[in-house]
Design a protein around this motif. Structure first.
Motif, PDB file in Angstrom:
ATOM      1  N   ASN A  44       2.695 -91.868 -86.104  1.00 18.46           N
ATOM      2  CA  ASN A  44       2.486 -90.472 -85.720  1.00 18.46           C
ATOM      3  C   ASN A  44       3.720 -89.625 -86.022  1.00 18.46           C
ATOM      4  N   LEU A  70       4.425 -86.421 -89.012  1.00 18.80           N
ATOM      5  CA  LEU A  70       5.023 -85.126 -88.686  1.00 18.80           C
ATOM      6  C   LEU A  70       6.329 -84.899 -89.428  1.00 18.80           C
ATOM      7  N   SER A  89      -2.539 -78.293 -78.826  1.00 21.86           N
ATOM      8  CA  SER A  89      -1.645 -79.440 -78.761  1.00 21.86           C
ATOM      9  C   SER A  89      -2.375 -80.692 -79.195  1.00 21.86           C
ATOM     10  N   MET A 141      -2.815 -84.369 -81.528  1.00 21.32           N
ATOM     11  CA  MET A 141      -2.925 -84.621 -82.961  1.00 21.32           C
ATOM     12  C   MET A 141      -4.374 -84.809 -83.420  1.00 21.32           C
ATOM     13  N   HIS A 147      -3.993 -79.617 -86.652  1.00 20.40           N
ATOM     14  CA  HIS A 147      -3.059 -79.995 -85.589  1.00 20.40           C
ATOM     15  C   HIS A 147      -1.630 -80.130 -86.105  1.00 20.40           C
ATOM     16  N   GLU A 149       7.930 -82.509 -80.168  1.00 18.66           N
ATOM     17  CA  GLU A 149       6.831 -83.379 -79.772  1.00 18.66           C
ATOM     18  C   GLU A 149       6.410 -83.124 -78.323  1.00 18.66           C
ATOM     19  N   TRP A 157       2.762 -84.186 -78.929  1.00 16.98           N
ATOM     20  CA  TRP A 157       2.557 -85.064 -80.078  1.00 16.98           C
ATOM     21  C   TRP A 157       2.995 -86.485 -79.700  1.00 16.98           C
TER      22      TRP A 157
END
Length: 319
Positions: free
Chosen positions: A99, A103, A167, A169, A185, A263, A268
């Motif tokens: 994840n 990003l 907010s 993902m 997202h 995050e 996130w």
């Protein structure tokens, strides 16, 4: 080149152990006890039970022995189990790391693909309105905190205009392979995370490109009849990349460590958020595992940076 890499690797070994020793010591000496969080709300816990619980986590041993025990397990690839979540730390990092990479890699690409050309264009059109706009954006982008931009993005574009999700993902009920939903997202956190990079890289490239454009080899390239785009983006750009390479020195570590504040703002579920929650709850195994991984990648990044110097500038390689 091989001797240089070997020498740097040997120098990195004591540095790595020094980082782990200092981090382990500071973490254990910091105020607070993870067992207090684990047993909070339990009123019938006796002193003997508390001592047994402390012994089961190895917290009753002297600090040097705790470090040696942890180091031996870590060198064998065992980061232990989370105090709070009761799960293997490597499993939790394996779930959060992809994840964060989604990003951070996209944010880095946006910063480079926007910041570097902006800096070169500003140098090419020095003194024009475009140059002034890039310089103002560079100052503003560097001054605006990423979390403030993220909150503004959520307030205006997500809450008021409803153009992007607030907010997370993935939207609840959506398939994880729903690419449009995933990209929607990503827009907010990627822009918030890349803002400072765009500002910095554009300023670096403008300054260095202006310096390189005035050198003799650029005038020689123009005299040979080369097109302006070839001169700027092939010959001049390569020589102006050294400060950018310096700025990217800790790239690998930053990619996996995540952006803690960003995050948190966008909820996130990445490495930054995991590290923040672990540090707040004194979950030592998770925090130390993140430190170990980030330290190794930081040292590797510095070695790769020195190799990149040689690729970008033959004078460094031959020297």
């Amino acid at each position: 080149m091989g001797t240089f890499v070997l020498r740097r690797l040997l120098q990195a070994i004591p540095t790595f152990f020094g980082i782990t020793l200092l981090s382990f010591t500071l973490l254990r000496l910091a105020p607070g006890d993870p067992l207090d969080l684990l047993v909070s709300g339990v009123h019938d816990l006796s002193a003997e039970d508390y001592a047994a619980l402390r012994r089961s986590y190895g917290l009753d041993e002297p600090l040097p022995l705790q470090y040696l025990t942890w180091l031996g397990r870590t060198l064998s690839g065992d980061f232990g189990r989370s105090f709070i979540y009761k799960r293997p730390v490597i499993e939790m990092i394996g779930a959060a790391l992809p994840n964060t990479l989604q990003l951070s890699v996209l944010a880095l690409l946006v910063a480079l693909l926007v910041g570097v050309p902006l800096g070169v264009l500003a140098a090419r059109h020095r003194g024009t309105l475009l140059d002034q706009a890039v310089r103002v954006f560079g100052v503003a982008g560097h001054a605006i905190p990423g979390f403030w931009f993220g909150l503004l993005f959520i307030l205006v574009l997500s809450v008021q205009l409803r153009l992007f999700p607030v907010s997370g993902m993935l939207t609840v009920g959506k398939d994880q392979w729903d690419l449009p939903d995933r990209l929607a997202h990503l827009v907010g956190p990627v822009l918030a995370l890349s803002l400072t990079g765009i500002a910095n890289y554009s300023r670096y490239m403008r300054t260095e490109a202006l310096d390189v454009i005035g050198q003799d080899f650029v005038r020689t390239a123009y005299a040979k009849g080369l097109r302006e785009g070839t001169v700027l983006y092939v010959h001049a750009l390569r020589n102006a990349l050294l400060p950018l390479i310096t700025a990217l020195g800790g790239l690998l570590a930053s990619l996996v460590s995540g952006a803690v504040v960003i995050e948190q703002v966008f909820a996130w579920p990445g490495m930054g958020r995991l590290t923040f929650e672990a540090a707040r709850s004194k979950d030592y195994p998770i925090v130390m595992a993140v430190i170990v991984i980030a330290s190794l990648l930081l040292l590797i990044s510095f070695i790769l940076r020195d190799l990149a110097y040689g690729l970008a500038d033959p004078r460094v390689r031959h020297g």
